[in-house]
Write a protein that holds these residues in place. Structure first.
Motif, PDB file in Angstrom:
ATOM      1  N   ASP A  40     -39.578 -16.449  57.047  1.00  0.00           N
ATOM      2  CA  ASP A  40     -41.025 -16.527  57.222  1.00  0.00           C
ATOM      3  C   ASP A  40     -41.687 -16.688  55.852  1.00  0.00           C
ATOM      4  O   ASP A  40     -41.566 -15.814  54.989  1.00  0.00           O
ATOM      5  N   PRO A  41     -42.419 -17.805  55.624  1.00  0.00           N
ATOM      6  CA  PRO A  41     -43.035 -18.025  54.312  1.00  0.00           C
ATOM      7  C   PRO A  41     -44.101 -16.983  53.968  1.00  0.00           C
ATOM      8  O   PRO A  41     -44.427 -16.798  52.795  1.00  0.00           O
ATOM      9  N   LEU A  42     -44.603 -16.288  54.958  1.00  0.00           N
ATOM     10  CA  LEU A  42     -45.597 -15.247  54.698  1.00  0.00           C
ATOM     11  C   LEU A  42     -44.949 -13.918  54.291  1.00  0.00           C
ATOM     12  O   LEU A  42     -45.643 -12.992  53.892  1.00  0.00           O
ATOM     13  N   ARG A  43     -43.627 -13.856  54.426  1.00  0.00           N
ATOM     14  CA  ARG A  43     -42.894 -12.637  54.077  1.00  0.00           C
ATOM     15  C   ARG A  43     -41.734 -12.981  53.153  1.00  0.00           C
ATOM     16  O   ARG A  43     -40.578 -12.801  53.507  1.00  0.00           O
ATOM     17  N   PRO A  44     -42.041 -13.500  51.958  1.00  0.00           N
ATOM     18  CA  PRO A  44     -40.952 -13.917  51.071  1.00  0.00           C
ATOM     19  C   PRO A  44     -40.142 -12.718  50.582  1.00  0.00           C
ATOM     20  O   PRO A  44     -40.613 -11.592  50.589  1.00  0.00           O
ATOM     21  N   GLY A  45     -38.952 -13.011  50.162  1.00  0.00           N
ATOM     22  CA  GLY A  45     -38.121 -11.963  49.593  1.00  0.00           C
ATOM     23  C   GLY A  45     -36.952 -11.606  50.473  1.00  0.00           C
ATOM     24  O   GLY A  45     -36.573 -12.341  51.363  1.00  0.00           O
ATOM     25  N   GLY A  46     -36.443 -10.470  50.261  1.00  0.00           N
ATOM     26  CA  GLY A  46     -35.267  -9.996  50.967  1.00  0.00           C
ATOM     27  C   GLY A  46     -34.147  -9.693  49.983  1.00  0.00           C
ATOM     28  O   GLY A  46     -33.271  -8.900  50.275  1.00  0.00           O
ATOM     29  N   TYR A  47     -34.217 -10.331  48.812  1.00  0.00           N
ATOM     30  CA  TYR A  47     -33.174 -10.083  47.830  1.00  0.00           C
ATOM     31  C   TYR A  47     -33.231  -8.649  47.309  1.00  0.00           C
ATOM     32  O   TYR A  47     -32.230  -8.100  46.892  1.00  0.00           O
ATOM     33  N   SER A  48     -34.412  -8.034  47.348  1.00  0.00           N
ATOM     34  CA  SER A  48     -34.491  -6.646  46.878  1.00  0.00           C
ATOM     35  C   SER A  48     -33.616  -5.744  47.739  1.00  0.00           C
ATOM     36  O   SER A  48     -33.041  -4.778  47.246  1.00  0.00           O
ATOM     37  N   GLU A  49     -33.496  -6.073  49.018  1.00  0.00           N
ATOM     38  CA  GLU A  49     -32.637  -5.273  49.894  1.00  0.00           C
ATOM     39  C   GLU A  49     -31.167  -5.434  49.503  1.00  0.00           C
ATOM     40  O   GLU A  49     -30.407  -4.461  49.485  1.00  0.00           O
ATOM     41  N   PHE A  50     -30.761  -6.652  49.176  1.00  0.00           N
ATOM     42  CA  PHE A  50     -29.375  -6.871  48.741  1.00  0.00           C
ATOM     43  C   PHE A  50     -29.117  -6.162  47.421  1.00  0.00           C
ATOM     44  O   PHE A  50     -28.079  -5.537  47.247  1.00  0.00           O
ATOM     45  N   ARG A  51     -30.059  -6.269  46.492  1.00  0.00           N
ATOM     46  CA  ARG A  51     -29.881  -5.598  45.195  1.00  0.00           C
ATOM     47  C   ARG A  51     -29.871  -4.081  45.363  1.00  0.00           C
ATOM     48  O   ARG A  51     -29.109  -3.383  44.688  1.00  0.00           O
ATOM     49  N   ALA A  52     -30.716  -3.560  46.252  1.00  0.00           N
ATOM     50  CA  ALA A  52     -30.822  -2.111  46.426  1.00  0.00           C
ATOM     51  C   ALA A  52     -29.654  -1.540  47.228  1.00  0.00           C
ATOM     52  O   ALA A  52     -28.937  -0.663  46.756  1.00  0.00           O
ATOM     53  N   THR A  53     -29.461  -2.050  48.442  1.00  0.00           N
ATOM     54  CA  THR A  53     -28.463  -1.468  49.335  1.00  0.00           C
ATOM     55  C   THR A  53     -27.046  -1.857  48.957  1.00  0.00           C
ATOM     56  O   THR A  53     -26.178  -1.008  48.782  1.00  0.00           O
ATOM     57  N   TYR A  54     -26.804  -3.146  48.845  1.00  0.00           N
ATOM     58  CA  TYR A  54     -25.445  -3.597  48.532  1.00  0.00           C
ATOM     59  C   TYR A  54     -25.161  -3.558  47.040  1.00  0.00           C
ATOM     60  O   TYR A  54     -24.009  -3.641  46.627  1.00  0.00           O
ATOM     61  N   GLY A  55     -26.202  -3.435  46.242  1.00  0.00           N
ATOM     62  CA  GLY A  55     -26.043  -3.364  44.800  1.00  0.00           C
ATOM     63  C   GLY A  55     -26.106  -1.943  44.293  1.00  0.00           C
ATOM     64  O   GLY A  55     -25.098  -1.300  44.029  1.00  0.00           O
ATOM     65  N   GLY A  56     -27.328  -1.450  44.156  1.00  0.00           N
ATOM     66  CA  GLY A  56     -27.532  -0.134  43.561  1.00  0.00           C
ATOM     67  C   GLY A  56     -26.862   1.001  44.299  1.00  0.00           C
ATOM     68  O   GLY A  56     -26.228   1.862  43.694  1.00  0.00           O
ATOM     69  N   LEU A  57     -26.994   1.012  45.617  1.00  0.00           N
ATOM     70  CA  LEU A  57     -26.384   2.085  46.404  1.00  0.00           C
ATOM     71  C   LEU A  57     -24.860   2.082  46.246  1.00  0.00           C
ATOM     72  O   LEU A  57     -24.250   3.126  46.004  1.00  0.00           O
ATOM     73  N   PHE A  58     -24.258   0.912  46.366  1.00  0.00           N
ATOM     74  CA  PHE A  58     -22.802   0.820  46.197  1.00  0.00           C
ATOM     75  C   PHE A  58     -22.393   1.198  44.779  1.00  0.00           C
ATOM     76  O   PHE A  58     -21.479   1.988  44.580  1.00  0.00           O
ATOM     77  N   LEU A  59     -23.061   0.610  43.789  1.00  0.00           N
ATOM     78  CA  LEU A  59     -22.688   0.851  42.398  1.00  0.00           C
ATOM     79  C   LEU A  59     -22.774   2.332  42.048  1.00  0.00           C
ATOM     80  O   LEU A  59     -21.797   2.934  41.602  1.00  0.00           O
ATOM     81  N   PHE A  60     -23.933   2.931  42.282  1.00  0.00           N
ATOM     82  CA  PHE A  60     -24.131   4.300  41.820  1.00  0.00           C
ATOM     83  C   PHE A  60     -23.401   5.341  42.662  1.00  0.00           C
ATOM     84  O   PHE A  60     -22.928   6.337  42.122  1.00  0.00           O
ATOM     85  N   SER A  61     -23.280   5.147  43.961  1.00  0.00           N
ATOM     86  CA  SER A  61     -22.546   6.130  44.766  1.00  0.00           C
ATOM     87  C   SER A  61     -21.052   6.109  44.437  1.00  0.00           C
ATOM     88  O   SER A  61     -20.425   7.166  44.310  1.00  0.00           O
ATOM     89  N   HIS A  62     -20.496   4.919  44.262  1.00  0.00           N
ATOM     90  CA  HIS A  62     -19.074   4.830  43.919  1.00  0.00           C
ATOM     91  C   HIS A  62     -18.830   5.299  42.481  1.00  0.00           C
ATOM     92  O   HIS A  62     -17.843   5.993  42.212  1.00  0.00           O
ATOM     93  N   LEU A  63     -19.721   4.930  41.585  1.00  0.00           N
ATOM     94  CA  LEU A  63     -19.562   5.324  40.184  1.00  0.00           C
ATOM     95  C   LEU A  63     -19.685   6.835  40.025  1.00  0.00           C
ATOM     96  O   LEU A  63     -18.883   7.462  39.330  1.00  0.00           O
TER      97      LEU A  63
END
Length: 139
Positions: A40-63
């Motif tokens: 939806d062009p009125l709701r751009p984004g979604g990459y923050s979810e990948f960076r947060a959930t699959y990125g930050g959450l994985f990185l910091f919980s495993h580390l």
């Protein structure tokens, strides 16, 4: 360090690398999990979810679990290293169980099994590998 702790540590570091990869390449994470950002062009984004959930959450919980495992490894009582890995290990096994439920209950919505059977096995083995110190303490 015991063999169980070494297996767990290696697995935790792999999980952290997966998280680091997702933080810096959300497009890669999107392809791995087969999700896409909102078209939806009125709701751009979604990459923050990948960076947060699959990125930050994985990185910091495993580390953090790896850091605790190393710092508590070989300490008395040995149960400390066994317990510290359990929440994250249970999360991985839970992901495999959830995916198995989807495989059974969502056949029509999933269309084809694709990688689902592979991910079920991977997530359960990954969880058991993280839980290796606990499993070793039971033997």
């Amino acid at each position: 360090m015991s063999i169980g702790e070494i297996i767990s540590l290696i697995t935790l570091l792999i999980g952290a690398v997966l998280g680091l990869s997702a933080m810096f390449s959300p497009a890669w994470a999107s392809r791995v999990v087969r999700l896409v950002e909102d078209p939806d062009p009125l709701r751009p984004g979604g990459y923050s979810e990948f960076r947060a959930t699959y990125g930050g959450l994985f990185l910091f919980s495993h580390l953090m679990t790896a850091i605790l495992l190393v710092n508590l490894g070989g300490s008395e009582p040995e149960i400390l290293t066994s317990i510290v890995v359990l929440p994250l290990a249970a999360g991985w096994v839970g992901a495999g169980v959830g995916r198995l439920m989807s495989r059974i209950l969502d056949r029509i919505k999933n269309r084809e099994p694709g990688m689902i059977p592979v991910w079920i096995v991977f997530e359960i083995i990954f969880g058991l590998a993280i839980a290796a110190p606990f499993i070793q303490s039971l033997l």
